[in-house]
Design a protein around this motif. Structure first.
Motif, mmCIF file in Angstrom:
data_model
loop_
_atom_site.group_PDB
_atom_site.id
_atom_site.type_symbol
_atom_site.label_atom_id
_atom_site.label_comp_id
_atom_site.label_asym_id
_atom_site.label_seq_id
_atom_site.Cartn_x
_atom_site.Cartn_y
_atom_site.Cartn_z
ATOM 1 N N PRO A 139 -33.742 7.071 -25.817
ATOM 2 C CA PRO A 139 -33.781 6.065 -27.062
ATOM 3 C C PRO A 139 -33.581 6.700 -28.323
ATOM 4 O O PRO A 139 -32.811 5.970 -29.066
ATOM 5 N N VAL A 140 -33.945 7.876 -28.539
ATOM 6 C CA VAL A 140 -33.657 8.588 -29.735
ATOM 7 C C VAL A 140 -31.992 8.596 -29.915
ATOM 8 O O VAL A 140 -31.284 8.576 -31.161
ATOM 9 N N GLU A 141 -31.328 9.024 -28.859
ATOM 10 C CA GLU A 141 -29.709 9.428 -28.884
ATOM 11 C C GLU A 141 -29.273 7.880 -29.354
ATOM 12 O O GLU A 141 -28.249 7.728 -29.999
ATOM 13 N N GLU A 142 -29.945 6.850 -28.609
ATOM 14 C CA GLU A 142 -29.328 5.687 -28.780
ATOM 15 C C GLU A 142 -29.239 5.223 -30.065
ATOM 16 O O GLU A 142 -28.447 4.465 -30.726
ATOM 17 N N LEU A 143 -30.442 5.590 -30.842
ATOM 18 C CA LEU A 143 -30.306 5.261 -32.588
ATOM 19 C C LEU A 143 -29.347 5.943 -33.088
ATOM 20 O O LEU A 143 -28.792 5.202 -34.298
ATOM 21 N N LYS A 144 -29.140 7.273 -32.879
ATOM 22 C CA LYS A 144 -27.735 7.839 -33.369
ATOM 23 C C LYS A 144 -26.549 7.106 -33.271
ATOM 24 O O LYS A 144 -25.782 6.857 -34.258
ATOM 25 N N LYS A 145 -26.225 6.501 -32.136
ATOM 26 C CA LYS A 145 -25.117 5.997 -31.758
ATOM 27 C C LYS A 145 -25.065 4.388 -32.492
ATOM 28 O O LYS A 145 -23.961 4.041 -32.928
ATOM 29 N N ARG A 146 -26.292 3.856 -32.431
ATOM 30 C CA ARG A 146 -26.327 2.512 -33.094
ATOM 31 C C ARG A 146 -25.989 2.821 -34.634
ATOM 32 O O ARG A 146 -25.431 1.743 -35.523
ATOM 33 N N ALA A 147 -26.536 3.920 -35.120
ATOM 34 C CA ALA A 147 -26.356 4.228 -36.681
ATOM 35 C C ALA A 147 -24.528 4.281 -36.909
ATOM 36 O O ALA A 147 -24.251 3.994 -37.683
ATOM 37 N N SER A 148 -24.248 5.088 -36.087
ATOM 38 C CA SER A 148 -22.641 5.466 -36.227
ATOM 39 C C SER A 148 -21.846 4.169 -36.163
ATOM 40 O O SER A 148 -20.659 4.224 -36.662
ATOM 41 N N VAL A 149 -22.321 3.185 -35.324
ATOM 42 C CA VAL A 149 -21.294 1.989 -35.110
ATOM 43 C C VAL A 149 -21.788 0.731 -35.884
ATOM 44 O O VAL A 149 -21.443 -0.493 -35.614
ATOM 45 N N TYR A 150 -22.866 0.783 -36.698
ATOM 46 C CA TYR A 150 -23.516 -0.117 -37.270
ATOM 47 C C TYR A 150 -22.735 -0.945 -37.985
ATOM 48 O O TYR A 150 -21.755 -0.777 -38.584
ATOM 49 N N THR A 151 -22.841 -2.468 -37.792
ATOM 50 C CA THR A 151 -22.017 -3.442 -38.343
ATOM 51 C C THR A 151 -23.123 -4.626 -38.756
ATOM 52 O O THR A 151 -23.937 -5.141 -37.958
ATOM 53 N N PRO A 152 -22.791 -5.122 -40.071
ATOM 54 C CA PRO A 152 -23.911 -6.232 -40.734
ATOM 55 C C PRO A 152 -24.067 -7.508 -39.342
ATOM 56 O O PRO A 152 -22.830 -7.867 -39.074
ATOM 57 N N GLY A 153 -25.263 -7.541 -39.124
ATOM 58 C CA GLY A 153 -25.440 -8.747 -38.055
ATOM 59 C C GLY A 153 -26.024 -7.823 -36.828
ATOM 60 O O GLY A 153 -26.731 -8.406 -36.028
ATOM 61 N N ASP A 154 -26.051 -6.492 -36.662
ATOM 62 C CA ASP A 154 -26.581 -5.665 -35.490
ATOM 63 C C ASP A 154 -28.087 -5.585 -35.836
ATOM 64 O O ASP A 154 -28.536 -5.651 -37.058
ATOM 65 N N THR A 155 -28.873 -5.586 -34.847
ATOM 66 C CA THR A 155 -30.442 -5.330 -34.872
ATOM 67 C C THR A 155 -30.796 -4.828 -33.621
ATOM 68 O O THR A 155 -30.152 -4.962 -32.544
ATOM 69 N N ASP A 156 -32.028 -4.353 -33.599
ATOM 70 C CA ASP A 156 -32.737 -3.829 -32.391
ATOM 71 C C ASP A 156 -34.175 -4.228 -32.349
ATOM 72 O O ASP A 156 -34.725 -4.376 -33.123
ATOM 73 N N LEU A 157 -34.421 -4.671 -30.926
ATOM 74 C CA LEU A 157 -36.010 -5.009 -30.630
ATOM 75 C C LEU A 157 -36.706 -3.769 -30.991
ATOM 76 O O LEU A 157 -37.976 -4.284 -31.344
ATOM 77 N N ALA A 158 -36.253 -2.460 -30.936
ATOM 78 C CA ALA A 158 -37.181 -1.693 -31.270
ATOM 79 C C ALA A 158 -37.793 -1.663 -32.753
ATOM 80 O O ALA A 158 -38.777 -1.423 -33.278
ATOM 81 N N TRP A 159 -36.723 -2.134 -33.866
ATOM 82 C CA TRP A 159 -37.047 -2.652 -35.068
ATOM 83 C C TRP A 159 -38.016 -3.653 -35.221
ATOM 84 O O TRP A 159 -38.871 -3.669 -35.930
ATOM 85 N N SER A 160 -37.976 -4.710 -34.286
ATOM 86 C CA SER A 160 -38.775 -5.789 -34.400
ATOM 87 C C SER A 160 -40.175 -5.696 -34.274
ATOM 88 O O SER A 160 -41.034 -6.349 -34.704
ATOM 89 N N ARG A 161 -40.293 -4.589 -33.303
ATOM 90 C CA ARG A 161 -41.664 -4.251 -32.938
ATOM 91 C C ARG A 161 -42.392 -3.699 -33.962
ATOM 92 O O ARG A 161 -43.598 -3.826 -33.868
ATOM 93 N N ILE A 162 -41.914 -3.105 -35.023
ATOM 94 C CA ILE A 162 -42.697 -2.390 -35.909
ATOM 95 C C ILE A 162 -42.901 -3.241 -37.201
ATOM 96 O O ILE A 162 -43.339 -3.063 -38.255
ATOM 97 N N THR A 163 -42.345 -4.593 -37.020
ATOM 98 C CA THR A 163 -42.681 -5.663 -38.090
ATOM 99 C C THR A 163 -44.113 -5.779 -38.584
ATOM 100 O O THR A 163 -44.424 -5.784 -39.942
ATOM 101 N N PRO A 164 -45.043 -5.822 -37.841
ATOM 102 C CA PRO A 164 -46.376 -5.971 -38.104
ATOM 103 C C PRO A 164 -47.175 -4.703 -38.662
ATOM 104 O O PRO A 164 -47.723 -4.760 -39.530
#
Length: 336
Positions: A157-182
């Motif tokens: 998962p942590v390496e996956e975050l690095k990959k997501r950062a390298s290819v981020y395009t507006p409109g991308d999101t991650d359920l791992a981010w949604s989990r920390i909204t509260p």
């Protein structure tokens, strides 16, 4: 109502949708978006259930794309599309089409999905597992305004975050981010109750949990203070502890449901901080279809930079302690 179609086409599926709506006496279409779910057979049931539950808040046409790789060269050369059309009670609030792709058609899933999209309606693509390396460049992702992945489902998962950062395009999101909204909302509310400056933060949670990493990166980016990652047995995030000029502020959640908010000079308070189901996370993501700038800034901060900042033990890049940020920074980010 269910309609099974074998070795079919997108045109026949559209006709089946019209037929199904007429059969149940509901010819009008009142859906607000198209949700494209790309999954495998193993995870199709859970993904479909979560999407159906989310549709109660967001009536939508759900297109569940299930790729069925063939074993033999002969089978791989034979393209086939099977579909299951669901309308009425069998489809939740909206319509559901389960598409099973075989052979060469797997590589051209977008040609199957495109004719089935609702006209003049937003498109959201969700990969519960096995997300593409670059969702925005994926043929199905290119059809969507919003692309939802889940780094928690990745092997690392942590390496996956690095990959997501390298290819981020507006409109991308991650359920791992949604989990920390509260958590973000609770932390902002806690800082809103004090007139102090934060000097350091500790985020405690399971090792290699992407939500823990994202929360730590968010705090480090927004507050500009050292953030240390501590490891616990979980479940998930278990605590955030902030040192301020007025004393410690902490949120501890050891059991995954009920947390304790502690602020210096105030009595401890119990607050509900339940771990949420996938359907709730998807429903949250469907509420906003615009780019999430706060998520983008958090990704850009980076996992490596977080670890470097934590290792520096409060030292800035030039060797000086970083200037503490005011509480309004976290509050503003949480409301974004």
């Amino acid at each position: 109502m269910k309609i099974d179609l074998t070795d079919t086409t997108s045109s026949k599926i559209n006709k089946a949708l019209v037929q199904g709506r007429r059969a149940i006496g509901s010819p009008s279409v009142g859906m607000v978006l198209t949700l494209v779910v790309v999954t495998d057979e193993e995870n199709a049931y859970d993904a479909l259930k979560a999407a159906s539950d989310a549709s109660r808040e967001h009536p939508s046409r759900m297109l569940v794309v299930v790729k069925r790789p063939s074993r033999s060269p002969r089978d791989r050369a034979n393209a086939r599309l099977d579909a299951e059309v669901r309308v009425g009670e069998d489809a939740g609030i909206g319509e559901t089409v389960v598409l099973r792709l075989y052979g060469e058609v797997i590589d051209h899933a977008q040609s199957v999905v495109l004719p089935l999209l609702l006209p003049d309606a937003p498109v959201v693509a969700w990969w519960p597992v096995d997300a593409p390396a670059n969702p925005a460049k994926d043929p199905l992702g290119a059809l969507a305004q919003r692309r939802v992945t889940d780094s928690f489902a990745a092997q690392n998962p942590v390496e996956e975050l690095k990959k997501r950062a390298s290819v981020y395009t507006p409109g991308d999101t991650d359920l791992a981010w949604s989990r920390i909204t509260p958590w973000r909302s609770m932390l902002a509310a806690a800082l809103d109750q004090v007139t102090c400056k934060v000097s350091s933060v500790e985020v405690e949670g399971e090792q290699d949990n992407p939500s823990c990493e994202l929360l730590a990166m968010w705090l480090a980016d927004r507050l500009g203070v050292p953030v240390r990652r501590a490891v616990s047995k979980g479940p998930g995030l278990t605590a955030v502890r902030m040192e301020t000029t007025c004393g410690p502020v902490a949120i501890d959640r050891a059991d995954g449901s009920l947390a304790t908010l502690s602020i210096e000079g105030q009595p401890d308070r119990a607050v509900a901080l339940n771990r949420r189901e996938t359907a709730e996370l998807i429903a949250e993501e469907l509420r906003r279809l615009d780019p999430d700038d706060t998520y983008a800034a958090t990704l850009r901060f980076g996992v490596d930079r977080l670890r470097e900042a934590s290792a520096e033990a409060g030292q800035g890049k030039d060797g000086a302690a970083p200037a503490p940020a005011k509480k309004t920074a976290a509050r503003k980010a949480a409301s974004t």
